[in-house]
Design an enzyme around this catalytic site. Structure first.
Site, PDB file in Angstrom:
ATOM      1  N   ARG A 265      52.555  17.218 111.821  1.00  0.00           N
ATOM      2  CA  ARG A 265      51.534  16.185 112.071  1.00  0.00           C
ATOM      3  C   ARG A 265      51.249  15.369 110.813  1.00  0.00           C
ATOM      4  NH1 ARG A 265      45.690  18.231 113.878  1.00  0.00           N
ATOM      5  NH2 ARG A 265      45.835  19.180 111.799  1.00  0.00           N
ATOM      6  N   GLU A 266      51.161  16.045 109.667  1.00  0.00           N
ATOM      7  CA  GLU A 266      50.846  15.351 108.422  1.00  0.00           C
ATOM      8  C   GLU A 266      51.940  14.341 108.060  1.00  0.00           C
ATOM      9  OE1 GLU A 266      47.703  15.145 105.469  1.00  0.00           O
ATOM     10  OE2 GLU A 266      47.934  16.001 107.483  1.00  0.00           O
TER      11      GLU A 266
END
Length: 572
Positions: A378-379
Protein backbone atom coordinates in the site's frame (compact mmCIF):
# COMPACT_ATOMS: atom_id res chain seq x y z
CA UNK A 1 26.96 0.89 -2.32
CA UNK A 2 23.87 2.98 -2.84
CA UNK A 3 23.84 5.21 -5.94
CA UNK A 4 23.76 8.99 -5.70
CA UNK A 5 20.06 9.25 -6.54
CA UNK A 6 19.19 7.51 -3.24
CA UNK A 7 21.47 9.56 -0.97
CA UNK A 8 18.93 12.27 -0.29
CA UNK A 9 16.38 9.67 0.83
CA UNK A 10 18.98 7.99 3.03
CA UNK A 11 19.53 11.31 4.78
CA UNK A 12 15.82 11.48 5.65
CA UNK A 13 16.14 8.12 7.46
CA UNK A 14 18.98 9.53 9.55
CA UNK A 15 17.05 12.72 10.28
CA UNK A 16 14.07 10.87 11.79
CA UNK A 17 16.06 8.20 13.64
CA UNK A 18 16.66 10.01 16.94
CA UNK A 19 12.94 10.43 17.60
CA UNK A 20 12.19 6.85 16.56
CA UNK A 21 15.01 5.50 18.72
CA UNK A 22 13.72 7.33 21.77
CA UNK A 23 10.31 5.73 21.28
CA UNK A 24 11.82 2.27 20.71
CA UNK A 25 13.76 2.50 23.97
CA UNK A 26 10.64 3.54 25.89
CA UNK A 27 9.16 0.04 25.55
CA UNK A 28 6.00 1.39 23.92
CA UNK A 29 4.88 0.33 20.43
CA UNK A 30 6.79 2.43 17.90
CA UNK A 31 3.67 2.58 15.74
CA UNK A 32 0.05 1.72 16.66
CA UNK A 33 -0.75 -1.94 15.85
CA UNK A 34 -3.77 -2.37 13.57
CA UNK A 35 -7.12 -3.49 14.92
CA UNK A 36 -9.05 -6.31 13.24
CA UNK A 37 -10.98 -3.98 10.92
CA UNK A 38 -7.84 -2.17 9.80
CA UNK A 39 -6.11 -5.47 9.07
CA UNK A 40 -9.04 -6.72 7.02
CA UNK A 41 -9.16 -3.47 5.06
CA UNK A 42 -5.48 -3.47 4.05
CA UNK A 43 -5.58 -7.19 3.20
CA UNK A 44 -8.68 -6.89 1.04
CA UNK A 45 -7.28 -3.97 -0.94
CA UNK A 46 -3.54 -4.59 -1.20
CA UNK A 47 -2.57 -8.19 -0.53
CA UNK A 48 -1.68 -9.93 -3.84
CA UNK A 49 -4.25 -12.66 -3.13
CA UNK A 50 -7.00 -10.04 -3.28
CA UNK A 51 -6.50 -9.31 -7.00
CA UNK A 52 -9.22 -10.61 -9.31
CA UNK A 53 -6.75 -12.64 -11.39
CA UNK A 54 -5.06 -14.22 -8.36
CA UNK A 55 -7.45 -17.17 -8.26
CA UNK A 56 -9.09 -19.38 -10.87
CA UNK A 57 -11.66 -22.16 -10.61
CA UNK A 58 -10.22 -25.63 -11.22
CA UNK A 59 -12.25 -27.83 -13.57
CA UNK A 60 -11.04 -31.33 -12.65
CA UNK A 61 -9.88 -33.46 -9.75
CA UNK A 62 -10.78 -33.76 -6.06
CA UNK A 63 -11.11 -29.98 -5.58
CA UNK A 64 -13.14 -29.46 -8.76
CA UNK A 65 -15.09 -26.20 -8.68
CA UNK A 66 -12.92 -24.56 -6.02
CA UNK A 67 -10.89 -21.41 -6.57
CA UNK A 68 -7.15 -22.02 -6.38
CA UNK A 69 -4.14 -19.80 -6.93
CA UNK A 70 -4.11 -19.31 -10.70
CA UNK A 71 -0.57 -20.56 -11.29
CA UNK A 72 -1.31 -23.68 -9.24
CA UNK A 73 -4.49 -24.33 -11.18
CA UNK A 74 -2.42 -24.15 -14.37
CA UNK A 75 0.08 -26.82 -13.33
CA UNK A 76 -2.76 -29.06 -12.14
CA UNK A 77 -4.62 -28.75 -15.44
CA UNK A 78 -1.56 -29.97 -17.35
CA UNK A 79 -0.26 -33.08 -19.09
CA UNK A 80 1.81 -35.81 -17.48
CA UNK A 81 5.37 -36.55 -18.56
CA UNK A 82 4.46 -40.23 -18.47
CA UNK A 83 2.55 -42.28 -21.05
CA UNK A 84 1.09 -45.10 -18.89
CA UNK A 85 0.62 -47.40 -21.88
CA UNK A 86 4.38 -47.51 -22.38
CA UNK A 87 5.24 -48.19 -18.74
CA UNK A 88 3.70 -51.65 -18.17
CA UNK A 89 6.96 -53.59 -18.42
CA UNK A 90 8.63 -51.19 -15.99
CA UNK A 91 5.79 -51.51 -13.47
CA UNK A 92 6.19 -55.29 -13.50
CA UNK A 93 9.94 -55.00 -12.88
CA UNK A 94 10.64 -52.06 -10.52
CA UNK A 95 14.10 -50.51 -10.49
CA UNK A 96 14.00 -50.08 -6.71
CA UNK A 97 11.98 -51.64 -3.89
CA UNK A 98 11.83 -50.20 -0.39
CA UNK A 99 9.68 -50.17 2.72
CA UNK A 100 9.36 -46.38 2.67
CA UNK A 101 9.84 -43.97 -0.24
CA UNK A 102 10.49 -40.37 0.76
CA UNK A 103 10.08 -37.84 -2.08
CA UNK A 104 12.17 -34.79 -1.24
CA UNK A 105 15.48 -34.33 0.55
CA UNK A 106 14.84 -31.34 2.81
CA UNK A 107 14.25 -31.21 6.55
CA UNK A 108 10.96 -33.09 6.62
CA UNK A 109 12.32 -35.80 4.33
CA UNK A 110 15.44 -36.32 6.43
CA UNK A 111 13.40 -36.47 9.62
CA UNK A 112 11.02 -39.03 8.10
CA UNK A 113 13.95 -41.26 7.17
CA UNK A 114 15.62 -40.89 10.59
CA UNK A 115 12.41 -41.68 12.48
CA UNK A 116 11.58 -44.64 10.22
CA UNK A 117 15.09 -46.00 10.85
CA UNK A 118 14.51 -45.68 14.59
CA UNK A 119 11.32 -47.71 14.07
CA UNK A 120 13.19 -50.44 12.22
CA UNK A 121 12.08 -49.50 8.70
CA UNK A 122 14.43 -48.91 5.75
CA UNK A 123 13.80 -45.99 3.41
CA UNK A 124 14.84 -44.48 0.12
CA UNK A 125 15.03 -40.70 -0.31
CA UNK A 126 14.52 -39.54 -3.90
CA UNK A 127 15.39 -35.88 -4.30
CA UNK A 128 15.34 -33.50 -7.26
CA UNK A 129 18.74 -31.93 -6.67
CA UNK A 130 21.22 -32.77 -3.92
CA UNK A 131 20.27 -33.88 -0.44
CA UNK A 132 19.57 -30.66 1.47
CA UNK A 133 18.86 -28.50 -1.60
CA UNK A 134 15.59 -27.26 -0.14
CA UNK A 135 13.85 -24.29 1.42
CA UNK A 136 14.70 -25.90 4.77
CA UNK A 137 18.36 -25.03 4.18
CA UNK A 138 17.54 -21.38 3.45
CA UNK A 139 15.67 -20.47 6.65
CA UNK A 140 17.29 -17.58 8.50
CA UNK A 141 15.32 -16.20 11.39
CA UNK A 142 14.40 -18.94 13.81
CA UNK A 143 12.01 -21.60 15.05
CA UNK A 144 9.09 -21.06 17.37
CA UNK A 145 8.79 -23.26 20.45
CA UNK A 146 7.28 -22.50 23.86
CA UNK A 147 10.34 -23.30 26.00
CA UNK A 148 10.73 -20.16 28.14
CA UNK A 149 8.55 -18.72 30.92
CA UNK A 150 5.96 -17.20 30.85
CA UNK A 151 5.17 -18.99 27.58
CA UNK A 152 3.31 -22.25 27.02
CA UNK A 153 2.21 -24.51 24.13
CA UNK A 154 -1.32 -23.22 24.72
CA UNK A 155 -0.27 -19.61 24.08
CA UNK A 156 1.70 -20.77 21.04
CA UNK A 157 -1.43 -22.60 19.84
CA UNK A 158 -3.59 -19.49 20.16
CA UNK A 159 -1.02 -17.30 18.37
CA UNK A 160 -0.80 -19.76 15.47
CA UNK A 161 -4.59 -19.93 15.15
CA UNK A 162 -4.89 -16.16 15.18
CA UNK A 163 -2.09 -15.75 12.67
CA UNK A 164 -3.87 -18.20 10.34
CA UNK A 165 -7.12 -16.22 10.61
CA UNK A 166 -8.62 -19.15 12.57
CA UNK A 167 -8.84 -21.23 9.39
CA UNK A 168 -6.19 -23.72 10.61
CA UNK A 169 -7.04 -27.34 11.34
CA UNK A 170 -6.96 -27.32 15.17
CA UNK A 171 -5.62 -30.88 15.56
CA UNK A 172 -2.62 -30.01 13.41
CA UNK A 173 -1.91 -26.82 15.34
CA UNK A 174 -2.11 -28.76 18.59
CA UNK A 175 0.40 -31.31 17.29
CA UNK A 176 2.69 -28.52 16.08
CA UNK A 177 2.77 -26.61 19.34
CA UNK A 178 2.75 -29.53 21.79
CA UNK A 179 5.58 -31.36 20.01
CA UNK A 180 7.71 -28.20 19.82
CA UNK A 181 9.64 -28.43 23.14
CA UNK A 182 10.52 -32.08 22.45
CA UNK A 183 11.77 -31.15 18.97
CA UNK A 184 14.06 -28.52 20.49
CA UNK A 185 15.57 -31.09 22.86
CA UNK A 186 15.95 -33.74 20.16
CA UNK A 187 17.65 -31.34 17.74
CA UNK A 188 20.08 -30.28 20.44
CA UNK A 189 20.83 -33.94 21.20
CA UNK A 190 21.63 -34.43 17.50
CA UNK A 191 24.03 -31.49 17.55
CA UNK A 192 22.13 -28.25 16.89
CA UNK A 193 23.71 -25.40 18.89
CA UNK A 194 20.95 -22.97 19.81
CA UNK A 195 21.74 -19.35 20.66
CA UNK A 196 21.85 -19.05 24.44
CA UNK A 197 22.08 -16.39 27.12
CA UNK A 198 25.06 -16.01 29.43
CA UNK A 199 23.30 -18.12 32.08
CA UNK A 200 22.91 -20.99 29.59
CA UNK A 201 19.19 -20.52 29.00
CA UNK A 202 17.83 -20.51 25.47
CA UNK A 203 17.70 -17.10 23.79
CA UNK A 204 14.17 -16.24 22.62
CA UNK A 205 13.03 -13.22 20.61
CA UNK A 206 9.75 -11.79 19.35
CA UNK A 207 8.31 -12.54 15.93
CA UNK A 208 5.42 -10.98 14.06
CA UNK A 209 2.04 -11.98 15.48
CA UNK A 210 3.44 -13.59 18.63
CA UNK A 211 2.30 -12.70 22.13
CA UNK A 212 5.47 -14.02 23.80
CA UNK A 213 9.16 -14.23 22.98
CA UNK A 214 9.58 -17.78 21.66
CA UNK A 215 11.83 -17.48 18.60
CA UNK A 216 14.84 -19.78 18.96
CA UNK A 217 17.77 -19.16 16.64
CA UNK A 218 21.24 -20.14 15.45
CA UNK A 219 22.31 -16.61 14.53
CA UNK A 220 20.67 -16.19 11.10
CA UNK A 221 21.72 -19.64 9.86
CA UNK A 222 19.07 -21.79 11.52
CA UNK A 223 18.09 -23.61 8.32
CA UNK A 224 21.68 -24.45 7.42
CA UNK A 225 22.50 -25.58 10.97
CA UNK A 226 19.46 -27.86 11.28
CA UNK A 227 19.83 -29.26 7.77
CA UNK A 228 23.54 -29.97 8.27
CA UNK A 229 22.69 -31.85 11.44
CA UNK A 230 19.89 -33.89 9.86
CA UNK A 231 21.90 -34.66 6.72
CA UNK A 232 24.79 -35.90 8.84
CA UNK A 233 22.44 -38.26 10.65
CA UNK A 234 20.99 -39.54 7.38
CA UNK A 235 24.43 -40.07 5.85
CA UNK A 236 25.61 -41.89 8.98
CA UNK A 237 23.22 -44.76 8.18
CA UNK A 238 23.67 -45.73 4.51
CA UNK A 239 22.61 -49.30 5.31
CA UNK A 240 19.17 -48.08 6.42
CA UNK A 241 18.67 -44.94 4.33
CA UNK A 242 19.44 -44.87 0.60
CA UNK A 243 19.61 -41.50 -1.17
CA UNK A 244 19.00 -40.98 -4.89
CA UNK A 245 20.01 -37.46 -5.96
CA UNK A 246 18.94 -35.73 -9.19
CA UNK A 247 16.01 -38.18 -9.50
CA UNK A 248 12.79 -36.26 -8.84
CA UNK A 249 9.49 -38.11 -8.64
CA UNK A 250 7.06 -37.19 -11.41
CA UNK A 251 4.07 -39.50 -10.77
CA UNK A 252 2.84 -41.56 -7.84
CA UNK A 253 2.01 -45.23 -8.26
CA UNK A 254 -1.14 -46.84 -6.90
CA UNK A 255 -1.87 -50.54 -6.52
CA UNK A 256 -5.01 -52.31 -7.66
CA UNK A 257 -6.72 -51.45 -4.36
CA UNK A 258 -6.08 -47.71 -4.65
CA UNK A 259 -3.23 -47.61 -2.15
CA UNK A 260 -0.11 -45.57 -2.79
CA UNK A 261 2.64 -47.96 -3.83
CA UNK A 262 5.63 -45.82 -4.77
CA UNK A 263 6.46 -43.46 -7.62
CA UNK A 264 8.01 -42.97 -11.04
CA UNK A 265 11.31 -41.08 -10.88
CA UNK A 266 12.95 -39.13 -13.69
CA UNK A 267 16.74 -39.18 -13.84
CA UNK A 268 17.87 -35.67 -14.78
CA UNK A 269 21.14 -36.94 -16.26
CA UNK A 270 20.02 -39.95 -18.33
CA UNK A 271 16.37 -38.87 -18.91
CA UNK A 272 15.25 -42.35 -17.92
CA UNK A 273 12.11 -43.17 -16.00
CA UNK A 274 12.76 -45.31 -12.91
CA UNK A 275 10.08 -47.17 -10.97
CA UNK A 276 10.15 -47.38 -7.17
CA UNK A 277 7.85 -49.84 -5.43
CA UNK A 278 7.25 -48.82 -1.83
CA UNK A 279 4.91 -50.01 0.92
CA UNK A 280 4.46 -46.41 2.08
CA UNK A 281 5.28 -43.05 0.51
CA UNK A 282 5.95 -39.67 2.11
CA UNK A 283 5.85 -36.47 0.03
CA UNK A 284 8.18 -33.78 1.39
CA UNK A 285 8.72 -31.76 -1.79
CA UNK A 286 8.35 -28.31 -0.23
CA UNK A 287 6.72 -25.28 -1.84
CA UNK A 288 6.13 -23.53 -5.16
CA UNK A 289 8.06 -20.26 -4.97
CA UNK A 290 9.73 -20.79 -8.36
CA UNK A 291 6.32 -20.56 -10.02
CA UNK A 292 6.69 -16.82 -9.28
CA UNK A 293 3.06 -16.31 -8.30
CA UNK A 294 1.73 -12.93 -9.49
CA UNK A 295 5.17 -12.23 -10.99
CA UNK A 296 6.85 -11.76 -7.59
CA UNK A 297 10.51 -12.43 -6.94
CA UNK A 298 10.98 -15.31 -4.52
CA UNK A 299 13.08 -16.36 -1.55
CA UNK A 300 12.76 -20.03 -2.55
CA UNK A 301 15.41 -22.45 -3.75
CA UNK A 302 15.73 -23.35 -7.43
CA UNK A 303 13.72 -26.59 -7.31
CA UNK A 304 10.65 -25.25 -5.49
CA UNK A 305 8.05 -25.80 -8.23
CA UNK A 306 5.16 -27.51 -6.40
CA UNK A 307 5.82 -31.04 -7.69
CA UNK A 308 4.18 -32.76 -4.72
CA UNK A 309 0.90 -30.96 -5.34
CA UNK A 310 0.73 -32.21 -8.92
CA UNK A 311 1.55 -35.85 -8.15
CA UNK A 312 -0.76 -36.10 -5.16
CA UNK A 313 -3.65 -34.35 -6.91
CA UNK A 314 -3.49 -36.60 -9.98
CA UNK A 315 -3.60 -39.60 -7.66
CA UNK A 316 -6.75 -38.26 -5.97
CA UNK A 317 -5.48 -36.42 -2.87
CA UNK A 318 -7.40 -33.38 -1.72
CA UNK A 319 -5.74 -29.99 -1.39
CA UNK A 320 -6.31 -27.49 1.42
CA UNK A 321 -5.97 -23.69 1.38
CA UNK A 322 -4.49 -23.57 -2.10
CA UNK A 323 -6.11 -20.17 -2.61
CA UNK A 324 -3.61 -18.55 -0.26
CA UNK A 325 0.02 -17.48 -0.77
CA UNK A 326 2.47 -15.99 1.70
CA UNK A 327 4.64 -13.04 0.73
CA UNK A 328 7.48 -12.29 3.11
CA UNK A 329 7.35 -8.58 3.98
CA UNK A 330 11.08 -8.04 3.62
CA UNK A 331 12.71 -9.29 0.43
CA UNK A 332 15.68 -7.33 -0.89
CA UNK A 333 15.00 -4.79 -3.67
CA UNK A 334 18.51 -3.38 -4.03
CA UNK A 335 21.02 -4.38 -5.26
CA UNK A 336 19.32 -5.95 -8.27
CA UNK A 337 21.60 -9.02 -8.09
CA UNK A 338 19.87 -10.21 -4.89
CA UNK A 339 16.30 -9.09 -5.64
CA UNK A 340 13.95 -11.25 -3.59
CA UNK A 341 16.68 -12.31 -1.13
CA UNK A 342 15.16 -13.06 2.28
CA UNK A 343 15.78 -10.48 4.99
CA UNK A 344 14.66 -12.38 8.07
CA UNK A 345 11.77 -11.16 10.20
CA UNK A 346 14.17 -11.46 13.10
CA UNK A 347 15.56 -8.09 11.96
CA UNK A 348 12.22 -6.49 12.84
CA UNK A 349 11.96 -8.61 15.97
CA UNK A 350 15.25 -7.05 17.08
CA UNK A 351 13.98 -3.51 16.45
CA UNK A 352 14.42 -2.88 12.71
CA UNK A 353 11.80 -0.48 11.36
CA UNK A 354 10.10 -0.22 7.93
CA UNK A 355 10.15 3.40 6.70
CA UNK A 356 8.75 5.21 3.68
CA UNK A 357 10.63 7.64 1.43
CA UNK A 358 10.26 10.40 4.03
CA UNK A 359 11.95 8.21 6.66
CA UNK A 360 8.70 7.78 8.59
CA UNK A 361 7.19 4.65 10.12
CA UNK A 362 3.92 3.66 8.47
CA UNK A 363 3.15 0.26 10.05
CA UNK A 364 3.83 -1.57 13.30
CA UNK A 365 6.96 -3.62 12.50
CA UNK A 366 5.63 -6.90 13.93
CA UNK A 367 2.22 -7.24 12.34
CA UNK A 368 1.48 -10.76 10.99
CA UNK A 369 3.26 -11.34 7.70
CA UNK A 370 0.27 -10.92 5.39
CA UNK A 371 -0.72 -7.65 7.06
CA UNK A 372 2.85 -6.31 7.08
CA UNK A 373 3.28 -7.20 3.41
CA UNK A 374 -0.01 -5.59 2.39
CA UNK A 375 0.90 -2.41 4.30
CA UNK A 376 4.23 -2.18 2.47
CA UNK A 377 2.53 -2.73 -0.89
CA UNK A 378 0.00 0.00 0.00
CA UNK A 379 2.78 2.44 0.89
CA UNK A 380 4.38 1.87 -2.52
CA UNK A 381 1.08 2.00 -4.43
CA UNK A 382 -0.26 4.94 -6.43
CA UNK A 383 -2.69 5.59 -3.58
CA UNK A 384 0.16 6.73 -1.31
CA UNK A 385 3.20 6.95 -3.61
CA UNK A 386 5.58 6.77 -0.65
CA UNK A 387 7.90 4.06 -1.96
CA UNK A 388 11.48 4.38 -3.17
CA UNK A 389 12.01 3.60 -6.86
CA UNK A 390 15.18 2.08 -8.30
CA UNK A 391 16.51 2.50 -11.82
CA UNK A 392 15.91 -1.24 -12.37
CA UNK A 393 12.17 -0.59 -12.17
CA UNK A 394 11.60 -1.91 -8.64
CA UNK A 395 9.99 -0.09 -5.74
CA UNK A 396 10.48 -0.61 -2.03
CA UNK A 397 10.72 0.90 1.43
CA UNK A 398 13.61 1.23 3.85
CA UNK A 399 14.23 -1.27 6.62
CA UNK A 400 16.17 0.71 9.21
CA UNK A 401 18.76 -1.78 10.49
CA UNK A 402 21.28 0.71 11.98
CA UNK A 403 18.80 1.39 14.78
CA UNK A 404 19.29 -2.19 16.04
CA UNK A 405 22.82 -1.59 17.39
CA UNK A 406 21.60 1.67 18.91
CA UNK A 407 18.96 -0.31 20.83
CA UNK A 408 21.02 -3.38 21.83
CA UNK A 409 24.60 -2.13 21.78
CA UNK A 410 27.47 -2.03 19.32
CA UNK A 411 28.19 -5.35 17.62
CA UNK A 412 24.73 -6.85 18.12
CA UNK A 413 23.75 -6.80 14.43
CA UNK A 414 26.91 -8.46 13.14
CA UNK A 415 26.74 -11.04 15.93
CA UNK A 416 23.08 -11.94 15.38
CA UNK A 417 22.87 -11.53 11.59
CA UNK A 418 26.22 -12.52 10.06
CA UNK A 419 24.63 -14.02 6.94
CA UNK A 420 22.62 -10.95 6.02
CA UNK A 421 25.55 -8.64 6.81
CA UNK A 422 27.74 -10.71 4.51
CA UNK A 423 25.16 -10.72 1.69
CA UNK A 424 25.01 -6.91 1.63
CA UNK A 425 28.73 -6.40 2.36
CA UNK A 426 29.42 -7.96 -1.04
CA UNK A 427 27.79 -4.93 -2.65
CA UNK A 428 29.33 -2.28 -0.42
CA UNK A 429 26.31 -1.84 1.87
CA UNK A 430 27.00 -2.05 5.61
CA UNK A 431 23.58 -2.69 7.20
CA UNK A 432 24.99 -1.61 10.57
CA UNK A 433 25.34 1.90 9.12
CA UNK A 434 22.81 1.97 6.26
CA UNK A 435 19.24 0.69 5.95
CA UNK A 436 18.18 -2.00 3.47
CA UNK A 437 15.74 -1.41 0.62
CA UNK A 438 13.02 -4.06 0.77
CA UNK A 439 9.65 -5.13 -0.69
CA UNK A 440 7.49 -8.25 -0.18
CA UNK A 441 8.85 -11.42 -1.79
CA UNK A 442 7.04 -14.67 -2.62
CA UNK A 443 7.95 -16.87 0.31
CA UNK A 444 5.65 -19.72 1.35
CA UNK A 445 2.95 -22.08 0.16
CA UNK A 446 0.36 -21.63 2.91
CA UNK A 447 -1.72 -24.59 1.76
CA UNK A 448 -0.96 -27.99 0.30
CA UNK A 449 -2.08 -31.60 0.39
CA UNK A 450 -4.58 -32.03 3.21
CA UNK A 451 -3.34 -34.19 6.07
CA UNK A 452 -4.39 -35.19 9.58
CA UNK A 453 -2.18 -35.17 12.66
CA UNK A 454 -0.69 -38.53 11.57
CA UNK A 455 0.35 -36.92 8.24
CA UNK A 456 -2.10 -39.21 6.44
CA UNK A 457 -3.90 -38.10 3.27
CA UNK A 458 -7.17 -39.49 1.91
CA UNK A 459 -5.09 -41.99 -0.11
CA UNK A 460 -4.01 -45.02 1.98
CA UNK A 461 -0.24 -45.28 2.15
CA UNK A 462 0.39 -41.65 1.13
CA UNK A 463 1.73 -39.31 3.80
CA UNK A 464 2.77 -35.65 3.44
CA UNK A 465 4.90 -33.43 5.68
CA UNK A 466 6.37 -29.94 5.65
CA UNK A 467 5.49 -27.16 3.25
CA UNK A 468 3.84 -29.57 0.78
CA UNK A 469 1.08 -30.23 3.34
CA UNK A 470 -1.95 -28.07 3.98
CA UNK A 471 -3.99 -27.27 7.08
CA UNK A 472 -1.65 -26.39 9.91
CA UNK A 473 -1.06 -22.71 9.06
CA UNK A 474 -4.50 -21.75 7.80
CA UNK A 475 -4.21 -18.90 5.32
CA UNK A 476 -1.17 -17.22 6.87
CA UNK A 477 1.87 -18.65 8.61
CA UNK A 478 3.67 -16.95 11.48
CA UNK A 479 7.45 -16.62 11.43
CA UNK A 480 9.34 -19.64 12.72
CA UNK A 481 6.42 -22.04 12.43
CA UNK A 482 7.65 -23.39 9.09
CA UNK A 483 10.93 -24.61 10.59
CA UNK A 484 8.93 -26.13 13.43
CA UNK A 485 6.44 -27.60 10.93
CA UNK A 486 8.96 -29.67 8.98
CA UNK A 487 10.61 -30.88 12.17
CA UNK A 488 7.36 -31.86 13.91
CA UNK A 489 5.57 -33.39 10.95
CA UNK A 490 8.69 -34.88 9.37
CA UNK A 491 9.10 -36.89 12.57
CA UNK A 492 5.43 -37.78 12.67
CA UNK A 493 5.36 -38.82 9.02
CA UNK A 494 8.32 -41.14 9.57
CA UNK A 495 6.67 -42.68 12.62
CA UNK A 496 3.23 -43.32 11.15
CA UNK A 497 4.38 -44.21 7.64
CA UNK A 498 6.80 -46.80 9.03
CA UNK A 499 4.04 -48.30 11.15
CA UNK A 500 1.84 -48.54 8.07
CA UNK A 501 4.65 -50.07 5.98
CA UNK A 502 5.09 -52.92 8.47
CA UNK A 503 1.57 -54.23 7.88
CA UNK A 504 0.65 -53.59 4.23
CA UNK A 505 0.77 -56.15 1.41
CA UNK A 506 0.74 -54.37 -1.96
CA UNK A 507 -1.09 -55.47 -5.07
CA UNK A 508 -0.16 -54.87 -8.71
CA UNK A 509 1.34 -51.47 -9.55
CA UNK A 510 -0.70 -49.14 -11.74
CA UNK A 511 -0.66 -45.75 -13.45
CA UNK A 512 -4.35 -46.00 -14.26
CA UNK A 513 -5.06 -42.81 -12.33
CA UNK A 514 -2.86 -40.88 -14.78
CA UNK A 515 -4.87 -42.23 -17.70
CA UNK A 516 -8.13 -41.39 -15.91
CA UNK A 517 -6.90 -37.87 -15.18
CA UNK A 518 -6.03 -37.29 -18.84
CA UNK A 519 -9.52 -38.49 -19.83
CA UNK A 520 -11.10 -36.11 -17.31
CA UNK A 521 -9.11 -33.25 -18.85
CA UNK A 522 -10.28 -34.24 -22.33
CA UNK A 523 -13.91 -34.55 -21.18
CA UNK A 524 -13.72 -31.01 -19.78
CA UNK A 525 -12.24 -29.72 -23.04
CA UNK A 526 -8.93 -28.73 -21.45
CA UNK A 527 -6.26 -28.34 -24.12
CA UNK A 528 -2.77 -27.34 -23.09
CA UNK A 529 0.87 -27.82 -24.06
CA UNK A 530 1.96 -27.45 -20.45
CA UNK A 531 3.59 -30.49 -18.83
CA UNK A 532 3.83 -30.90 -15.07
CA UNK A 533 5.50 -31.35 -12.67
CA UNK A 534 7.54 -28.38 -13.88
CA UNK A 535 10.66 -29.86 -12.18
CA UNK A 536 12.91 -26.83 -12.78
CA UNK A 537 11.99 -23.25 -13.69
CA UNK A 538 13.23 -21.71 -16.92
CA UNK A 539 14.61 -18.18 -16.99
CA UNK A 540 15.53 -18.27 -20.67
CA UNK A 541 13.81 -15.40 -22.54
CA UNK A 542 11.19 -16.56 -25.07
CA UNK A 543 13.08 -15.07 -28.02
CA UNK A 544 16.20 -17.01 -27.05
CA UNK A 545 14.16 -20.21 -26.76
CA UNK A 546 12.80 -19.67 -30.27
CA UNK A 547 16.32 -19.19 -31.61
CA UNK A 548 17.46 -22.38 -29.93
CA UNK A 549 14.53 -24.36 -31.31
CA UNK A 550 14.97 -22.87 -34.79
CA UNK A 551 18.56 -24.08 -34.88
CA UNK A 552 17.16 -27.59 -34.36
CA UNK A 553 15.14 -27.19 -37.56
CA UNK A 554 11.72 -26.41 -36.12
CA UNK A 555 9.84 -24.00 -33.87
CA UNK A 556 7.53 -26.20 -31.79
CA UNK A 557 4.82 -25.24 -29.35
CA UNK A 558 5.85 -24.30 -25.84
CA UNK A 559 6.46 -27.79 -24.50
CA UNK A 560 5.95 -30.13 -27.45
CA UNK A 561 9.67 -30.69 -27.99
CA UNK A 562 10.09 -31.62 -24.33
CA UNK A 563 7.13 -33.99 -24.55
CA UNK A 564 8.56 -35.69 -27.66
CA UNK A 565 12.03 -36.02 -26.16
CA UNK A 566 10.80 -37.48 -22.88
CA UNK A 567 8.26 -39.77 -24.54
CA UNK A 568 10.92 -41.45 -26.63
CA UNK A 569 12.87 -42.34 -23.51
CA UNK A 570 10.04 -44.18 -21.80
CA UNK A 571 11.04 -47.55 -23.23
CA UNK A 572 14.27 -48.69 -21.61
Amino acid sequence: MYPDYLKGLLEKVEQTRAKRLELAKSGQPVYPPMNAAEREDVLSKFHPDSAAAARSRIRIGPNKGEELTTEVKSILEANSMVDPSRMQASLANPDYETDLLIIGGGGAGCWAAITAMQNGVDSLIATKLRLGDANSMMSEGGMQAAVAPPDSPTRHYLDALGGGHFDNKPDLVRALTEDAPEVVRELENLGVMWDKMEDGSLQVLHGGGTSRKRMLSCRDYIGAIIMRTLMDEVENHPDKIRVREFEPAIELLLDDKGRCAGAVLYNLDTEQFLVVKAKATVITTGGFGRLHIRGFATTNHYGATGDGLVMAYRAGARLKFMDSVQYHPTGAVFPEQIAGFLVTEKIRGAGGQPLNKDGELFVFPREPRDVESAAIIRECSSERNMGIATTAGRTGVWLDSPIIDMIHGEGYTRHQFPGICRAFDRYGIDIVKQPMLIYPSLHYQNGGVEINERCETNIPGLFVAGEASGGVHGRNRLMGNSVLDYNVFGRRAGKYASEYAKSVQLGNLSLGHVTAYAKEMADEGIETDLISPVILPSYTPENVKLQQWARLGNIPARHSMLRSRIGSGAER
